[in-house]
Every structure is written in structure tokens, then in C-alpha cells.
Design a protein around this motif. Structure first.
Motif, PDB file in Angstrom:
ATOM      1  N   ASN A  18       0.800  -1.233   0.000  1.00  0.00           N
ATOM      2  CA  ASN A  18       0.000   0.000   0.000  1.00  0.00           C
ATOM      3  C   ASN A  18       0.830   1.279   0.000  1.00  0.00           C
ATOM      4  N   ILE A  19       1.954   1.226  -0.679  1.00  0.00           N
ATOM      5  CA  ILE A  19       2.808   2.417  -0.762  1.00  0.00           C
ATOM      6  C   ILE A  19       2.639   3.069  -2.137  1.00  0.00           C
ATOM      7  N   LEU A  20       2.383   4.359  -2.112  1.00  0.00           N
ATOM      8  CA  LEU A  20       2.356   5.136  -3.351  1.00  0.00           C
ATOM      9  C   LEU A  20       3.623   5.973  -3.396  1.00  0.00           C
ATOM     10  N   PHE A  99       4.957   4.328   9.139  1.00  0.00           N
ATOM     11  CA  PHE A  99       4.278   3.463   8.172  1.00  0.00           C
ATOM     12  C   PHE A  99       5.268   2.931   7.152  1.00  0.00           C
ATOM     13  N   THR A 100       6.177   3.785   6.706  1.00  0.00           N
ATOM     14  CA  THR A 100       7.077   3.382   5.618  1.00  0.00           C
ATOM     15  C   THR A 100       8.334   2.658   6.111  1.00  0.00           C
ATOM     16  N   ASP A 125       2.611  15.256   4.090  1.00  0.00           N
ATOM     17  CA  ASP A 125       2.489  14.815   2.689  1.00  0.00           C
ATOM     18  C   ASP A 125       1.446  13.710   2.543  1.00  0.00           C
ATOM     19  N   ALA A 128      -2.057   8.068   6.285  1.00  0.00           N
ATOM     20  CA  ALA A 128      -2.376   6.648   6.091  1.00  0.00           C
ATOM     21  C   ALA A 128      -3.113   6.156   7.336  1.00  0.00           C
ATOM     22  N   GLY A 130      -2.575   7.405  10.287  1.00  0.00           N
ATOM     23  CA  GLY A 130      -2.763   8.586  11.143  1.00  0.00           C
ATOM     24  C   GLY A 130      -1.748   8.713  12.270  1.00  0.00           C
ATOM     25  N   LYS A 156      -4.699   8.349   2.003  1.00  0.00           N
ATOM     26  CA  LYS A 156      -5.068   7.018   1.518  1.00  0.00           C
ATOM     27  C   LYS A 156      -6.327   6.620   2.284  1.00  0.00           C
TER      28      LYS A 156
HETATM   29  P1  5GP Z   1       0.615   7.385   8.900  1.00  0.00           P
HETATM   30  O1  5GP Z   1       1.409   7.819  10.075  1.00  0.00           O
HETATM   31  O2  5GP Z   1      -0.617   8.222   8.664  1.00  0.00           O
HETATM   32  O3  5GP Z   1       0.323   5.918   8.893  1.00  0.00           O
HETATM   33  O4  5GP Z   1       1.557   7.597   7.635  1.00  0.00           O
HETATM   34  C1  5GP Z   1       1.900   8.888   7.248  1.00  0.00           C
HETATM   35  C2  5GP Z   1       3.381   9.061   7.106  1.00  0.00           C
HETATM   36  O5  5GP Z   1       3.968   7.917   6.479  1.00  0.00           O
HETATM   37  C3  5GP Z   1       3.666  10.253   6.232  1.00  0.00           C
HETATM   38  O6  5GP Z   1       4.427  11.168   6.996  1.00  0.00           O
HETATM   39  C4  5GP Z   1       4.444   9.730   5.041  1.00  0.00           C
HETATM   40  O7  5GP Z   1       5.749  10.221   5.063  1.00  0.00           O
HETATM   41  C5  5GP Z   1       4.464   8.220   5.190  1.00  0.00           C
HETATM   42  N1  5GP Z   1       3.605   7.520   4.226  1.00  0.00           N
HETATM   43  C6  5GP Z   1       2.482   6.789   4.513  1.00  0.00           C
HETATM   44  N2  5GP Z   1       2.000   6.203   3.408  1.00  0.00           N
HETATM   45  C7  5GP Z   1       2.797   6.578   2.394  1.00  0.00           C
HETATM   46  C8  5GP Z   1       2.797   6.290   0.991  1.00  0.00           C
HETATM   47  O8  5GP Z   1       1.974   5.551   0.435  1.00  0.00           O
HETATM   48  N3  5GP Z   1       3.780   6.861   0.251  1.00  0.00           N
HETATM   49  C9  5GP Z   1       4.728   7.688   0.804  1.00  0.00           C
HETATM   50  N4  5GP Z   1       5.634   8.208  -0.031  1.00  0.00           N
HETATM   51  N5  5GP Z   1       4.763   7.965   2.122  1.00  0.00           N
HETATM   52  C10 5GP Z   1       3.809   7.423   2.911  1.00  0.00           C
END
Ligand code: 5GP
Length: 198
Positions: A18-20, A99-100, A125, A128, A130, A156
Motif C-alpha cells: 500500500n505504498i504510493l 508506516f514506511t 504529505d 495513512a 494517522g 489514503k
Molecule cells: P501514517 O502515520 O498516517 O500511517 O503515515 C503517514 C506518514 O507515512 C507520512 O508522513 C508519510 O511520510 C508516510 N507515508 C504513509 N504512506 C505513504 C505512501 O503511500 N507513500 C509515501 N511516499 N509515504 C507514505
């Protein structure tokens, strides 16, 4: 914001897990003119909120947050992820699950840059699950500041971060919400902005 959807359709690459990847304009090379437009649109949505600080996380959030802050004529503060000794001990700090990168790290903001007088707009940016936004919200709370809301480039929508934050009453404005993406075919579908969840 149609422009961002078009950019994601033409330049985005879907990866397993699920990475864009949007490295050509947002996460590695930065399309500065496009970022200015994106920043203007995020700022426009929060114009009446009397924001005094834009808060993001290094590194990728900075490119989105900077033009927002410029438009709102206020400082932009980025939370540091790296273990740096330069910050000193007077910091707000919160754990964030990445997440990444599949790890937990602490984000830190020096206390001198956020206070109870601030009205904070969080910008990032991607949204995902949160966790990054929640870490930033925790820092805003530690500072005793008010939260104007959250401005995101790409949400996402098939992950739950945005839904949960909105359910908690936090205003989340995402410039593009991805409904579905398929790593095999590379197909990306966007959420109809009139959908109830938006
Ligand atoms: P969350 O904390 O909401 O799960 O993920 C958000 C953080 O993870 C963002 O700061 C972003 O840097 C990174 N991230 C989450 N999903 C993606 C994705 O699909 N692509 C990229 N490039 N970064 C993502």
C-alpha cells in the motif's frame, strides 16, 4: 484538487504494501511551482482559522508545509525525527510508528517554538493510519496550543487515519483522497469528494 489527482495518475507508482511513490514531484524531486499551488489551496481552506504556526515532520512534510506557511504569513515548524543533541532538553516529544519504515521513533519540537498562545495547522504529505498526525497532535496538546486542523496532500482513504481523526472532531482537509490502488495493475481510484466520509 484535480491537479494533484492528475499528477498522481501520471507520475505516481503503486508499490506492494500500500505504498504510493510520488518521488518525481513530492518525495524526492520537488516540483516547486506545483507545491506552491498545493500550499495555496491548503492555506485557502484554513484562511479564517487565524493560524499562527504550521507544524509538520521532517523530511517530506517540509515541502508541503513551507508554501502553506508562506501563504498564511506565519512560521513553519518541523518536528525532528533524528536523534540530535542540538535541541537540548527543553522539548515536546511524542512517539510515532512509521508506516514506511516499520519502526517507532520519537518526534521532538523545541519548546521555544510552540506555546499556549499558538493556533496550529498540522500539515503532512501523506495520511495513512494517522500515526504521524497523532504524534503532532500530541505535541500541540503538550504545548497547550489550539489545533486549527490538519492539511494533507495525499490521504489514503482505504486506511483509517483520516476517518478516525474526523470522527474525533478534528478538521482534516486532504487535497486528494485515494479510494483504492492496485499494485499489480497500477490503477488508482480517487474518492468522490461528495462521499459522506469526506
Ligand atoms: P501514517 O502515520 O498516517 O500511517 O503515515 C503517514 C506518514 O507515512 C507520512 O508522513 C508519510 O511520510 C508516510 N507515508 C504513509 N504512506 C505513504 C505512501 O503511500 N507513500 C509515501 N511516499 N509515504 C507514505
Amino acid at each position: 484538487m484535480d491537479l494533484l489527482q492528475k499528477k498522481i495518475q501520471s507520475d505516481g507508482k503503486v508499490f506492494a504494501g500500500n505504498i504510493l511513490k510520488v518521488d518525481s514531484f513530492l518525495n524526492h524531486q520537488i516540483d516547486v511551482d506545483f507545491m506552491d499551488q498545493l500550499g495555496k489551496e491548503i492555506a485557502r481552506r484554513f484562511l479564517s482559522a487565524q493560524v499562527t504556526k504550521v507544524l509538520t515532520i521532517e523530511a517530506s512534510g517540509i515541502a508541503v508545509a513551507y508554501p502553506v506557511a508562506r501563504e498564511l504569513h506565519c512560521p513553519m515548524v518541523f518536528a525532528k525525527k533524528s536523534k540530535t543533541k542540538n535541541l537540548g532538553s527543553s522539548v515536546y516529544s511524542a512517539p510515532v510508528e512509521s508506516f514506511t519504515h516499520d519502526c517507532i521513533y520519537d518526534i521532538k519540537v523545541a519548546k521555544e517554538y510552540l506555546s499556549a498562545d499558538d493556533v496550529v495547522l498540522i500539515v503532512d504529505d501523506f495520511l495513512a493510519n494517522g500515526n504521524a498526525v497523532r504524534g503532532l497532535v500530541a505535541i500541540v496538546k503538550q504545548a497547550g496550543a489550539a489545533l486549527a486542523g490538519v492539511g494533507i496532500a495525499v490521504e489514503k482513504g482505504f486506511q483509517n487515519g483520516g476517518k478516525e481523526l474526523r470522527r474525533e472532531g478534528i478538521r482534516v482537509e486532504s487535497m486528494a483522497i485515494i479510494e483504492e490502488m492496485d499494485a499489480l495493475g497500477g490503477e488508482i481510484t480517487f474518492r468522490d469528494e461528495s462521499s459522506a466520509d469526506y
